[in-house]
Design a protein around this motif. Structure first.
Motif, mmCIF file in Angstrom:
data_model
loop_
_atom_site.group_PDB
_atom_site.id
_atom_site.type_symbol
_atom_site.label_atom_id
_atom_site.label_comp_id
_atom_site.label_asym_id
_atom_site.label_seq_id
_atom_site.Cartn_x
_atom_site.Cartn_y
_atom_site.Cartn_z
ATOM 1 N N LEU A 209 0.836 -1.208 0.000
ATOM 2 C CA LEU A 209 0.000 0.000 0.000
ATOM 3 C C LEU A 209 0.868 1.255 0.000
ATOM 4 O O LEU A 209 0.585 2.234 -0.700
ATOM 5 N N LYS A 210 1.954 1.219 0.794
ATOM 6 C CA LYS A 210 2.866 2.370 0.857
ATOM 7 C C LYS A 210 3.518 2.617 -0.501
ATOM 8 O O LYS A 210 3.650 3.766 -0.940
ATOM 9 N N GLU A 211 3.913 1.543 -1.161
ATOM 10 C CA GLU A 211 4.543 1.693 -2.473
ATOM 11 C C GLU A 211 3.570 2.306 -3.480
ATOM 12 O O GLU A 211 3.929 3.207 -4.244
ATOM 13 N N ALA A 212 2.324 1.832 -3.474
ATOM 14 C CA ALA A 212 1.318 2.388 -4.393
ATOM 15 C C ALA A 212 1.048 3.848 -4.073
ATOM 16 O O ALA A 212 0.858 4.674 -4.979
ATOM 17 N N ALA A 213 1.058 4.187 -2.787
ATOM 18 C CA ALA A 213 0.795 5.578 -2.378
ATOM 19 C C ALA A 213 1.846 6.527 -2.917
ATOM 20 O O ALA A 213 1.555 7.692 -3.219
ATOM 21 N N GLY A 214 3.080 6.042 -3.069
ATOM 22 C CA GLY A 214 4.155 6.921 -3.515
ATOM 23 C C GLY A 214 4.438 6.881 -4.996
ATOM 24 O O GLY A 214 5.067 7.804 -5.527
ATOM 25 N N LYS A 232 1.340 16.308 -6.047
ATOM 26 C CA LYS A 232 2.403 16.132 -7.031
ATOM 27 C C LYS A 232 3.710 16.790 -6.585
ATOM 28 O O LYS A 232 4.800 16.314 -6.922
ATOM 29 N N ALA A 233 3.588 17.867 -5.820
ATOM 30 C CA ALA A 233 4.793 18.560 -5.355
ATOM 31 C C ALA A 233 5.612 17.709 -4.398
ATOM 32 O O ALA A 233 6.815 17.958 -4.224
ATOM 33 N N MET A 234 5.005 16.693 -3.806
ATOM 34 C CA MET A 234 5.707 15.824 -2.861
ATOM 35 C C MET A 234 6.441 14.692 -3.552
ATOM 36 O O MET A 234 7.070 13.861 -2.875
ATOM 37 N N GLY A 235 6.379 14.624 -4.865
ATOM 38 C CA GLY A 235 7.117 13.589 -5.589
ATOM 39 C C GLY A 235 6.633 12.191 -5.270
ATOM 40 O O GLY A 235 5.434 11.919 -5.331
ATOM 41 N N THR A 236 7.566 11.317 -4.897
ATOM 42 C CA THR A 236 7.228 9.913 -4.630
ATOM 43 C C THR A 236 7.136 9.587 -3.146
ATOM 44 O O THR A 236 7.117 8.413 -2.762
ATOM 45 N N ASP A 237 7.078 10.616 -2.310
ATOM 46 C CA ASP A 237 6.903 10.386 -0.875
ATOM 47 C C ASP A 237 5.466 9.922 -0.628
ATOM 48 O O ASP A 237 4.512 10.606 -0.988
ATOM 49 N N HIS A 238 5.307 8.754 -0.004
ATOM 50 C CA HIS A 238 3.962 8.218 0.205
ATOM 51 C C HIS A 238 3.118 9.124 1.096
ATOM 52 O O HIS A 238 1.887 9.050 1.066
ATOM 53 N N ARG A 240 2.437 12.017 0.691
ATOM 54 C CA ARG A 240 1.683 12.963 -0.137
ATOM 55 C C ARG A 240 0.174 12.705 -0.071
ATOM 56 O O ARG A 240 -0.621 13.585 -0.368
ATOM 57 N N LEU A 241 -0.205 11.489 0.349
ATOM 58 C CA LEU A 241 -1.629 11.161 0.465
ATOM 59 C C LEU A 241 -2.185 11.403 1.870
ATOM 60 O O LEU A 241 -3.358 11.129 2.122
ATOM 61 N N PRO A 362 2.380 23.252 7.152
ATOM 62 C CA PRO A 362 3.219 22.150 6.693
ATOM 63 C C PRO A 362 2.848 21.754 5.266
ATOM 64 O O PRO A 362 1.784 22.133 4.755
ATOM 65 N N ALA A 363 3.719 20.995 4.620
ATOM 66 C CA ALA A 363 3.518 20.669 3.205
ATOM 67 C C ALA A 363 2.269 19.839 2.957
ATOM 68 O O ALA A 363 1.663 19.912 1.877
ATOM 69 N N THR A 364 1.875 19.029 3.926
ATOM 70 C CA THR A 364 0.676 18.191 3.811
ATOM 71 C C THR A 364 -0.036 18.202 5.158
ATOM 72 O O THR A 364 0.540 18.641 6.171
#
Length: 423
Positions: A209-214, A232-238, A240-241, A362-364
């Motif tokens: 799930l974490k991999e899909a989130a990122g 999108k600004a958070m790139g591949t950091d999970h 971001r959701l 904060p960013a998220t």
């Protein structure tokens, strides 16, 4: 005179004296050959029509008897139900608003019961069936209808039920003082997908799930338009959701892929937020819906419900005066821990969330805020406060605009052991 002449005269006299027969009734008209042929054809057509009608009637009667027999055996016969303990485990879904007949049809399509009618008959008088909740249920194929009723009525057979408490973040967190670990949303989802099918336990792993989130495209994860930019600004950091899966009770398909599960939850959460008026409120406050969601997450982590609206006002006051928020919750967030008193070293770390060094929000979001916290972010209490601190273990929180008074409140909190560090 000859004898022949005599005979001719006698015959002539007889003809004159003979009486002709008289006609009785209307004069007869001789029919033409064409007329006789038409009558013959009409007689043949009438005979054929009569025979056809009789044939159709026979077919209808036979069909009615056949269908009636099928219906009778379907409803009351012995061949409309399975026997035994079933063949294999299977998960079926019951949708919101499904009638008993609709449930029976689903069971029949999945080969759980022989006929929908058998299930409906077996369910009559069972209050548990009429009040069954939408969701996913584990049953077995080819079982008696009465057994199917029992299985659906048993709460132990419900699978895929996900409960997300208010204030949870995606990752697990550990309390610094007690070392207790609180399951994050990804772990909760993983546990909710676990189901034992024919003796084999199957789960969707939290790491998957974490991999899909990122890595999965945000649009494929049903991220709403108003959150696409920050995500999108958070790139591949999970992370971001974070905040996009609302707290509450959800039904998830244990057989779905990680992407499908996340997409379902995020899409349903976005709908819930929007139906709650988030978009309209954001426009009225001259903020983005994502910013209000982030404020709600800070309120959730920094306060108790009775102080939600006041903390929201402090946030807006500090933002309005271009002050850093300086919330310990934003320091702890990327560290996946819970701690009231953070260290100087932690507060100095530059992360996308640390509001000691980062201006603004904060960013998220840092968690999934509940409706009360979100409502406070949308309707903060009136006040000019810039500072707050909880001064005792009962949760008493003091608010002030004066910095010196705030320092005095901190001393009181330390005296009461509230700000003691576990390290």
């Amino acid at each position: 005179m000859s004898d022949d002449w005599g005979r001719e005269r006698v015959e002539s006299d007889w003809r004159r004296e003979r009486v002709e027969p008289m006609a009785v009734g209307p004069p007869r008209h001789r029919k033409s050959r064409a007329a006789r042929l038409r009558e013959a054809r009409n007689r043949r057509r009438r005979r054929m029509a009569t025979a056809g009608a009789l044939g159709i009637l026979v077919v209808v009667v036979i069909g009615a008897v056949f269908l009636g027999s099928r219906l009778w055996h379907s409803m009351f016969g012995t061949s409309n139900d399975f026997t035994g303990d079933g063949v294999t485990d299977v998960v079926i879904q019951i949708h919101d608003g499904d009638s008993t007949t609709a449930i029976g049809q689903t069971l029949q399509e999945q080969n759980v019961v022989a006929t929908s009618a058998a299930f409906v008959n077996a369910a009559q008088g069972n209050a548990a069936i009429s009040s069954i909740q939408p969701g996913f249920y584990k049953v077995r194929t080819e079982i008696p209808a009465a057994n199917a009723v029992e299985r659906l009525a048993d709460p132990q057979n419900r699978v895929g039920k996900l409960v997300i408490p208010e204030g949870r973040q995606l990752d697990d967190v550990q309390d610094v003082n007690t070392n207790a670990v609180t399951d994050g949303i990804l772990t909760l989802i993983s546990k909710a997908t676990c189901v034992d099918l024919d003796g084999e336990s199957k789960c969707v792993a939290a790491d998957a799930l974490k991999e899909a989130a990122g890595t999965v495209d945000p649009t494929a994860l049903s991220v709403p338009q108003w959150a696409l930019g920050p995500v999108k600004a958070m790139g591949t950091d999970h992370r971001r959701l974070e905040g996009l899966i609302a707290p509450g009770t959800w039904n998830i398909d244990p057989s779905a892929t990680p992407q499908e599960i996340l997409s379902t939850l995020i899409g349903a959460s976005a709908t819930q937020y929007e139906q709650g008026g988030l978009l309209d409120t954001a426009q009225a406050m001259n903020m983005s819906p994502y910013q209000i969601l982030t404020v709600g997450s800070l309120v959730q982590r920094e306060a108790t419900p009775e102080d939600f609206a006041k903390v929201a006002r402090v946030i807006y006051n500090r933002l309005g005066e271009k002050r850093t928020l300086e919330f310990d919750s934003t320091v702890n967030y990327p560290l996946d821990r819970i701690e009231v008193a953070t260290t100087d070293a932690d507060r100095a770390q530059r992360t996308p969330w640390n509001t000691y060094v980062r201006p603004g929000l904060p960013a998220t979001p840092i968690c999934s805020p509940g409706q009360p916290a979100l409502a406070a972010a949308e309707q903060p209490a009136p006040g000019d406060w810039l500072y707050f601190v909880t001064i005792d273990k009962q949760g008493t929180t003091l608010f002030t605009r004066d910095y010196e008074q705030h320092l005095a409140n901190i001393e009181l909190a330390m005296h009461n052991g509230v700000l003691d560090s576990g390290r």
